[in-house]
Scaffold this motif. Structure first.
Motif, PDB file in Angstrom:
ATOM      1  N   GLN A 112      15.204  26.732 112.443  1.00  0.00           N
ATOM      2  CA  GLN A 112      16.557  27.125 111.812  1.00  0.00           C
ATOM      3  C   GLN A 112      17.262  26.142 112.101  1.00  0.00           C
ATOM      4  O   GLN A 112      18.508  25.748 111.824  1.00  0.00           O
ATOM      5  CB  GLN A 112      16.239  28.286 111.491  1.00  0.00           C
ATOM      6  CG  GLN A 112      15.780  29.315 111.464  1.00  0.00           C
ATOM      7  CD  GLN A 112      16.043  28.999 109.688  1.00  0.00           C
ATOM      8  OE1 GLN A 112      16.885  28.183 109.263  1.00  0.00           O
ATOM      9  NE2 GLN A 112      14.664  29.380 109.135  1.00  0.00           N
ATOM     10  N   ALA A 113      17.991  25.976 113.060  1.00  0.00           N
ATOM     11  CA  ALA A 113      18.793  25.306 113.849  1.00  0.00           C
ATOM     12  C   ALA A 113      18.914  23.613 113.792  1.00  0.00           C
ATOM     13  O   ALA A 113      19.896  23.672 113.002  1.00  0.00           O
ATOM     14  CB  ALA A 113      18.621  24.929 115.616  1.00  0.00           C
ATOM     15  N   LEU A 114      17.913  23.093 113.453  1.00  0.00           N
ATOM     16  CA  LEU A 114      17.848  21.741 112.785  1.00  0.00           C
ATOM     17  C   LEU A 114      18.041  21.553 111.512  1.00  0.00           C
ATOM     18  O   LEU A 114      19.079  20.278 111.742  1.00  0.00           O
ATOM     19  CB  LEU A 114      16.026  21.151 112.914  1.00  0.00           C
ATOM     20  CG  LEU A 114      16.390  19.636 112.553  1.00  0.00           C
ATOM     21  CD1 LEU A 114      17.055  18.483 113.705  1.00  0.00           C
ATOM     22  CD2 LEU A 114      14.831  19.216 112.690  1.00  0.00           C
ATOM     23  N   ILE A 115      17.574  22.351 110.367  1.00  0.00           N
ATOM     24  CA  ILE A 115      18.346  22.755 109.269  1.00  0.00           C
ATOM     25  C   ILE A 115      19.915  22.909 109.098  1.00  0.00           C
ATOM     26  O   ILE A 115      20.334  23.069 107.765  1.00  0.00           O
ATOM     27  CB  ILE A 115      17.246  22.989 108.020  1.00  0.00           C
ATOM     28  CG1 ILE A 115      17.296  24.304 108.473  1.00  0.00           C
ATOM     29  CG2 ILE A 115      15.442  22.093 108.218  1.00  0.00           C
ATOM     30  CD1 ILE A 115      16.788  25.040 107.641  1.00  0.00           C
ATOM     31  N   SER A 116      20.165  23.777 109.756  1.00  0.00           N
ATOM     32  CA  SER A 116      21.418  23.491 110.161  1.00  0.00           C
ATOM     33  C   SER A 116      22.640  23.066 109.952  1.00  0.00           C
ATOM     34  O   SER A 116      23.403  23.358 109.846  1.00  0.00           O
ATOM     35  CB  SER A 116      22.267  25.309 110.631  1.00  0.00           C
ATOM     36  OG  SER A 116      22.047  25.083 112.194  1.00  0.00           O
ATOM     37  N   GLU A 117      21.871  21.976 111.482  1.00  0.00           N
ATOM     38  CA  GLU A 117      23.079  20.380 111.392  1.00  0.00           C
ATOM     39  C   GLU A 117      22.226  18.878 110.287  1.00  0.00           C
ATOM     40  O   GLU A 117      23.396  18.561 110.445  1.00  0.00           O
ATOM     41  CB  GLU A 117      22.257  19.856 113.014  1.00  0.00           C
ATOM     42  CG  GLU A 117      22.855  21.148 113.879  1.00  0.00           C
ATOM     43  CD  GLU A 117      22.545  20.908 115.867  1.00  0.00           C
ATOM     44  OE1 GLU A 117      22.727  19.626 115.259  1.00  0.00           O
ATOM     45  OE2 GLU A 117      22.060  20.809 115.961  1.00  0.00           O
ATOM     46  N   VAL A 118      21.115  19.322 109.814  1.00  0.00           N
ATOM     47  CA  VAL A 118      21.154  17.874 108.795  1.00  0.00           C
ATOM     48  C   VAL A 118      20.600  18.754 107.435  1.00  0.00           C
ATOM     49  O   VAL A 118      19.659  19.017 107.736  1.00  0.00           O
ATOM     50  CB  VAL A 118      20.958  17.314 110.112  1.00  0.00           C
ATOM     51  CG1 VAL A 118      19.474  17.463 110.274  1.00  0.00           C
ATOM     52  CG2 VAL A 118      20.969  15.615 109.040  1.00  0.00           C
ATOM     53  N   ARG A 119      20.798  18.079 106.957  1.00  0.00           N
ATOM     54  CA  ARG A 119      20.427  18.405 105.463  1.00  0.00           C
ATOM     55  C   ARG A 119      18.390  17.581 105.458  1.00  0.00           C
ATOM     56  O   ARG A 119      18.831  16.257 105.222  1.00  0.00           O
ATOM     57  CB  ARG A 119      20.945  17.717 104.774  1.00  0.00           C
ATOM     58  CG  ARG A 119      20.324  18.535 103.457  1.00  0.00           C
ATOM     59  CD  ARG A 119      21.051  17.903 101.980  1.00  0.00           C
ATOM     60  NE  ARG A 119      20.854  18.094 100.597  1.00  0.00           N
ATOM     61  CZ  ARG A 119      21.278  16.920  99.629  1.00  0.00           C
ATOM     62  NH1 ARG A 119      22.140  16.389  99.950  1.00  0.00           N
ATOM     63  NH2 ARG A 119      20.722  16.559  98.328  1.00  0.00           N
ATOM     64  N   ILE A 120      17.742  17.836 105.242  1.00  0.00           N
ATOM     65  CA  ILE A 120      16.406  17.509 105.141  1.00  0.00           C
ATOM     66  C   ILE A 120      15.404  17.730 103.717  1.00  0.00           C
ATOM     67  O   ILE A 120      15.458  19.023 103.953  1.00  0.00           O
ATOM     68  CB  ILE A 120      15.885  17.699 106.491  1.00  0.00           C
ATOM     69  CG1 ILE A 120      16.091  17.681 107.921  1.00  0.00           C
ATOM     70  CG2 ILE A 120      14.345  17.188 106.595  1.00  0.00           C
ATOM     71  CD1 ILE A 120      15.716  17.681 108.550  1.00  0.00           C
ATOM     72  N   HIS A 121      14.888  16.583 103.164  1.00  0.00           N
ATOM     73  CA  HIS A 121      14.311  17.236 102.072  1.00  0.00           C
ATOM     74  C   HIS A 121      13.461  18.111 101.943  1.00  0.00           C
ATOM     75  O   HIS A 121      12.896  18.604 101.421  1.00  0.00           O
ATOM     76  CB  HIS A 121      14.559  16.154 100.942  1.00  0.00           C
ATOM     77  CG  HIS A 121      13.298  15.470 100.216  1.00  0.00           C
ATOM     78  ND1 HIS A 121      13.610  16.108  98.607  1.00  0.00           N
ATOM     79  CD2 HIS A 121      12.153  15.765 100.031  1.00  0.00           C
ATOM     80  CE1 HIS A 121      13.134  16.520  97.417  1.00  0.00           C
ATOM     81  NE2 HIS A 121      11.229  15.826  98.241  1.00  0.00           N
ATOM     82  N   ASN A 122      12.693  17.522 103.109  1.00  0.00           N
ATOM     83  CA  ASN A 122      11.179  17.797 103.115  1.00  0.00           C
ATOM     84  C   ASN A 122      10.292  18.127 104.866  1.00  0.00           C
ATOM     85  O   ASN A 122      10.814  17.312 105.160  1.00  0.00           O
ATOM     86  CB  ASN A 122       9.612  17.744 102.633  1.00  0.00           C
ATOM     87  CG  ASN A 122       8.411  18.333 102.460  1.00  0.00           C
ATOM     88  OD1 ASN A 122       8.177  18.555 103.152  1.00  0.00           O
ATOM     89  ND2 ASN A 122       8.214  18.787 101.063  1.00  0.00           N
TER      90      ASN A 122
END
Length: 154
Positions: free
Chosen positions: A125-135
């Motif tokens: 959750q912390a990672l995807i809140s900082e940077v947009r990731i496709h999959n």
């Protein structure tokens, strides 16, 4: 830049990879050389960057970090700004033990060590809140079969 090593250098490096706490006397005795030439070789190997660091390797399970995840990341973005944000996010996360940019269908793989699945979810959750990731695909390691920091010196 590749450094040329002779058999004595390889013996020294092999010993230090196994146990960096060996005294200079012990290394010299096992290599079959005197202390001063062995010390000079170690110094040169450090200066050349062959010996990057000497560290203590901790046992993750003893510290309660029982879950090891391999995180496969695909991104639709490859611009320098995105890459910089991603690298910054990954580098500041202590749970990430390794991160590699890959060739092929997967763009990045991370080795993440955490206490459990909930801790992994907090990391995710912390990672995807900082940077947009496709999959993102997370693979839980069921058993560590081999782990070493020793490089082959053949």
């Amino acid at each position: 830049m590749q450094v040329r090593l002779d058999d004595t250098d390889r013996k020294i490096l092999s010993l230090l990879q196994e146990d960096a706490t060996l005294s200079l006397d012990e290394v010299a005795a096992r290599v079959g050389a005197s202390k001063t030439p062995v010390w000079n070789r170690i110094r040169k190997l450090r200066e050349a960057g062959v010996i990057k660091a000497e560290v203590a390797i901790l046992d993750a399970d003893s510290l309660g970090l029982e879950a090891c995840f391999f995180v496969l990341i695909r991104t639709a973005e490859h611009d320098p700004e995105w890459a910089q944000r991603f690298l910054s996010a990954v580098r500041k996360r202590p749970e990430v033990l390794e991160a590699h940019r890959l060739a092929g269908d997967i763009d990045y793989i991370l080795k993440v060590r955490v206490r459990n699945a909930r801790a992994y979810d907090r990391f995710y959750q912390a990672l995807i809140s900082e940077v947009r990731i496709h999959n993102v695909t997370a693979l839980l390691s069921m058993e560590e079969i081999k782990a070493t920091t020793a490089l082959p010196l053949g």
